[in-house]
Design a protein around this motif. Sequence first.
Motif, PDB file in Angstrom:
ATOM      1  N   ALA A 127      49.009  70.503   2.368  1.00  0.00           N
ATOM      2  CA  ALA A 127      49.361  71.680   1.557  1.00  0.00           C
ATOM      3  C   ALA A 127      50.249  71.283   0.381  1.00  0.00           C
ATOM      4  CB  ALA A 127      50.059  72.722   2.420  1.00  0.00           C
ATOM      5  N   PHE A 128      51.218  70.399   0.623  1.00  0.00           N
ATOM      6  CA  PHE A 128      52.088  69.953  -0.464  1.00  0.00           C
ATOM      7  C   PHE A 128      51.286  69.185  -1.513  1.00  0.00           C
ATOM      8  CE2 PHE A 128      54.658  66.652  -2.462  1.00  0.00           C
ATOM      9  CZ  PHE A 128      55.558  67.457  -3.133  1.00  0.00           C
ATOM     10  N   LEU A 129      50.406  68.293  -1.079  1.00  0.00           N
ATOM     11  CA  LEU A 129      49.609  67.528  -2.033  1.00  0.00           C
ATOM     12  C   LEU A 129      48.706  68.438  -2.863  1.00  0.00           C
ATOM     13  CD1 LEU A 129      48.657  64.469   0.200  1.00  0.00           C
ATOM     14  CD2 LEU A 129      50.142  64.450  -1.806  1.00  0.00           C
ATOM     15  N   LEU A 130      48.102  69.428  -2.229  1.00  0.00           N
ATOM     16  CA  LEU A 130      47.252  70.378  -2.966  1.00  0.00           C
ATOM     17  C   LEU A 130      48.073  71.221  -3.942  1.00  0.00           C
ATOM     18  CD1 LEU A 130      44.841  71.527  -0.123  1.00  0.00           C
ATOM     19  CD2 LEU A 130      44.299  70.070  -2.089  1.00  0.00           C
ATOM     20  N   PHE A 131      49.267  71.641  -3.515  1.00  0.00           N
ATOM     21  CA  PHE A 131      50.149  72.397  -4.401  1.00  0.00           C
ATOM     22  C   PHE A 131      50.538  71.552  -5.616  1.00  0.00           C
ATOM     23  CE2 PHE A 131      54.541  73.356  -5.663  1.00  0.00           C
ATOM     24  CZ  PHE A 131      54.378  74.659  -6.108  1.00  0.00           C
ATOM     25  N   ASP A 132      50.867  70.290  -5.372  1.00  0.00           N
ATOM     26  CA  ASP A 132      51.265  69.401  -6.465  1.00  0.00           C
ATOM     27  C   ASP A 132      50.099  69.162  -7.426  1.00  0.00           C
ATOM     28  OD1 ASP A 132      53.041  67.805  -7.899  1.00  0.00           O
ATOM     29  OD2 ASP A 132      52.559  66.004  -6.741  1.00  0.00           O
ATOM     30  N   ALA A 133      48.904  68.974  -6.884  1.00  0.00           N
ATOM     31  CA  ALA A 133      47.728  68.762  -7.740  1.00  0.00           C
ATOM     32  C   ALA A 133      47.444  69.991  -8.597  1.00  0.00           C
ATOM     33  CB  ALA A 133      46.512  68.426  -6.882  1.00  0.00           C
ATOM     34  N   THR A 134      47.567  71.182  -7.991  1.00  0.00           N
ATOM     35  CA  THR A 134      47.325  72.412  -8.770  1.00  0.00           C
ATOM     36  C   THR A 134      48.364  72.571  -9.865  1.00  0.00           C
ATOM     37  OG1 THR A 134      47.403  73.332  -6.529  1.00  0.00           O
ATOM     38  CG2 THR A 134      46.240  74.582  -8.135  1.00  0.00           C
ATOM     39  N   ALA A 135      49.589  72.187  -9.568  1.00  0.00           N
ATOM     40  CA  ALA A 135      50.647  72.280 -10.583  1.00  0.00           C
ATOM     41  C   ALA A 135      50.360  71.340 -11.748  1.00  0.00           C
ATOM     42  CB  ALA A 135      52.003  71.961  -9.962  1.00  0.00           C
ATOM     43  N   ALA A 139      41.722  64.390  -0.315  1.00  0.00           N
ATOM     44  CA  ALA A 139      40.427  64.409   0.371  1.00  0.00           C
ATOM     45  C   ALA A 139      40.291  63.198   1.287  1.00  0.00           C
ATOM     46  CB  ALA A 139      39.295  64.440  -0.649  1.00  0.00           C
ATOM     47  N   PHE A 140      40.697  62.024   0.817  1.00  0.00           N
ATOM     48  CA  PHE A 140      40.672  60.831   1.663  1.00  0.00           C
ATOM     49  C   PHE A 140      41.573  61.001   2.877  1.00  0.00           C
ATOM     50  CE2 PHE A 140      39.403  57.711  -1.913  1.00  0.00           C
ATOM     51  CZ  PHE A 140      38.068  57.895  -1.619  1.00  0.00           C
ATOM     52  N   TYR A 141      42.719  61.636   2.687  1.00  0.00           N
ATOM     53  CA  TYR A 141      43.667  61.851   3.782  1.00  0.00           C
ATOM     54  C   TYR A 141      43.104  62.803   4.832  1.00  0.00           C
ATOM     55  CZ  TYR A 141      47.916  63.336   6.188  1.00  0.00           C
ATOM     56  OH  TYR A 141      48.844  63.637   7.145  1.00  0.00           O
ATOM     57  N   LEU A 142      42.402  63.836   4.383  1.00  0.00           N
ATOM     58  CA  LEU A 142      41.919  64.869   5.294  1.00  0.00           C
ATOM     59  C   LEU A 142      40.625  64.514   6.027  1.00  0.00           C
ATOM     60  CD1 LEU A 142      42.684  68.088   3.240  1.00  0.00           C
ATOM     61  CD2 LEU A 142      43.877  67.230   5.265  1.00  0.00           C
ATOM     62  N   VAL A 143      39.841  63.594   5.493  1.00  0.00           N
ATOM     63  CA  VAL A 143      38.570  63.226   6.118  1.00  0.00           C
ATOM     64  C   VAL A 143      38.794  61.983   6.987  1.00  0.00           C
ATOM     65  CG1 VAL A 143      36.175  62.536   5.685  1.00  0.00           C
ATOM     66  CG2 VAL A 143      37.275  64.193   4.188  1.00  0.00           C
ATOM     67  N   PRO A 144      38.716  62.132   8.303  1.00  0.00           N
ATOM     68  CA  PRO A 144      39.025  60.997   9.192  1.00  0.00           C
ATOM     69  C   PRO A 144      38.154  59.764   8.974  1.00  0.00           C
ATOM     70  CG  PRO A 144      38.820  63.031  10.447  1.00  0.00           C
ATOM     71  CD  PRO A 144      38.374  63.335   9.040  1.00  0.00           C
ATOM     72  N   GLN A 145      36.897  59.920   8.553  1.00  0.00           N
ATOM     73  CA  GLN A 145      36.022  58.779   8.370  1.00  0.00           C
ATOM     74  C   GLN A 145      36.479  57.875   7.221  1.00  0.00           C
ATOM     75  OE1 GLN A 145      35.045  61.899   8.720  1.00  0.00           O
ATOM     76  NE2 GLN A 145      33.628  61.964  10.434  1.00  0.00           N
ATOM     77  N   GLY A 192      51.215  66.879  15.383  1.00  0.00           N
ATOM     78  CA  GLY A 192      50.518  66.022  14.414  1.00  0.00           C
ATOM     79  C   GLY A 192      49.678  66.824  13.449  1.00  0.00           C
ATOM     80  N   TRP A 193      48.954  67.824  13.975  1.00  0.00           N
ATOM     81  CA  TRP A 193      48.154  68.692  13.109  1.00  0.00           C
ATOM     82  C   TRP A 193      49.038  69.460  12.131  1.00  0.00           C
ATOM     83  CZ3 TRP A 193      43.143  68.993  12.054  1.00  0.00           C
ATOM     84  CH2 TRP A 193      42.241  68.419  12.937  1.00  0.00           C
ATOM     85  N   ALA A 194      50.178  69.950  12.616  1.00  0.00           N
ATOM     86  CA  ALA A 194      51.084  70.724  11.753  1.00  0.00           C
ATOM     87  C   ALA A 194      51.655  69.856  10.637  1.00  0.00           C
ATOM     88  CB  ALA A 194      52.214  71.325  12.587  1.00  0.00           C
ATOM     89  N   ILE A 195      52.071  68.647  10.970  1.00  0.00           N
ATOM     90  CA  ILE A 195      52.627  67.749   9.954  1.00  0.00           C
ATOM     91  C   ILE A 195      51.547  67.366   8.939  1.00  0.00           C
ATOM     92  CG2 ILE A 195      53.571  65.438   9.586  1.00  0.00           C
ATOM     93  CD1 ILE A 195      55.116  65.831  12.230  1.00  0.00           C
ATOM     94  N   SER A 196      50.347  67.084   9.424  1.00  0.00           N
ATOM     95  CA  SER A 196      49.247  66.758   8.509  1.00  0.00           C
ATOM     96  C   SER A 196      48.907  67.946   7.609  1.00  0.00           C
ATOM     97  CB  SER A 196      48.004  66.347   9.298  1.00  0.00           C
ATOM     98  OG  SER A 196      48.219  65.118   9.930  1.00  0.00           O
ATOM     99  N   GLY A 197      48.923  69.152   8.179  1.00  0.00           N
ATOM    100  CA  GLY A 197      48.645  70.348   7.389  1.00  0.00           C
ATOM    101  C   GLY A 197      49.689  70.589   6.308  1.00  0.00           C
ATOM    102  N   ALA A 221      43.836  64.998 -10.651  1.00  0.00           N
ATOM    103  CA  ALA A 221      42.552  64.575 -10.073  1.00  0.00           C
ATOM    104  C   ALA A 221      42.764  63.468  -9.042  1.00  0.00           C
ATOM    105  CB  ALA A 221      41.607  64.111 -11.172  1.00  0.00           C
ATOM    106  N   ILE A 222      43.637  62.527  -9.342  1.00  0.00           N
ATOM    107  CA  ILE A 222      43.947  61.450  -8.395  1.00  0.00           C
ATOM    108  C   ILE A 222      44.552  62.031  -7.121  1.00  0.00           C
ATOM    109  CG2 ILE A 222      45.453  59.459  -7.992  1.00  0.00           C
ATOM    110  CD1 ILE A 222      45.014  58.753 -10.984  1.00  0.00           C
ATOM    111  N   LEU A 223      45.440  63.005  -7.262  1.00  0.00           N
ATOM    112  CA  LEU A 223      46.026  63.659  -6.089  1.00  0.00           C
ATOM    113  C   LEU A 223      44.968  64.356  -5.243  1.00  0.00           C
ATOM    114  CD1 LEU A 223      49.347  65.198  -7.407  1.00  0.00           C
ATOM    115  CD2 LEU A 223      49.091  63.746  -5.406  1.00  0.00           C
TER     116      LEU A 223
END
Length: 87
Positions: free
Chosen positions: A34-42, A76-82, A25-30, A69-71
């Motif tokens: 990573a893909f979302l961050l890569f896409d946002a940077t692109a 951030a919402f995805y990574l923060v459990p709260q 689960g941690w690996a899939i979430s990571g 910015a939306i990505l």
Amino acid sequence: MLSANGAELLATIAGAISAGRIWTGWAISGLTAAFLLFDATAKFAKPAQVVDAFARTGWPMRLSSTLGAILLICTAFYLVPQTSVLL
């Protein structure tokens, strides 16, 4: 904050899940993050592939930074459990 019953339930559920499933689960979430961050940077860097994709889909290039910015916010919402109740 969890109540006593909620903490017991969480401990029971966590104890029933194998370590392999937790790591998977941690690996899939990571990888997803990573893909979302890569896409946002692109979207912010605007390489030729992004410009071409925007042209093919008909989206104006001025929205690239907004989508980036939306990505980042969604990641951030995805990574923060709260914040899971918001998704």
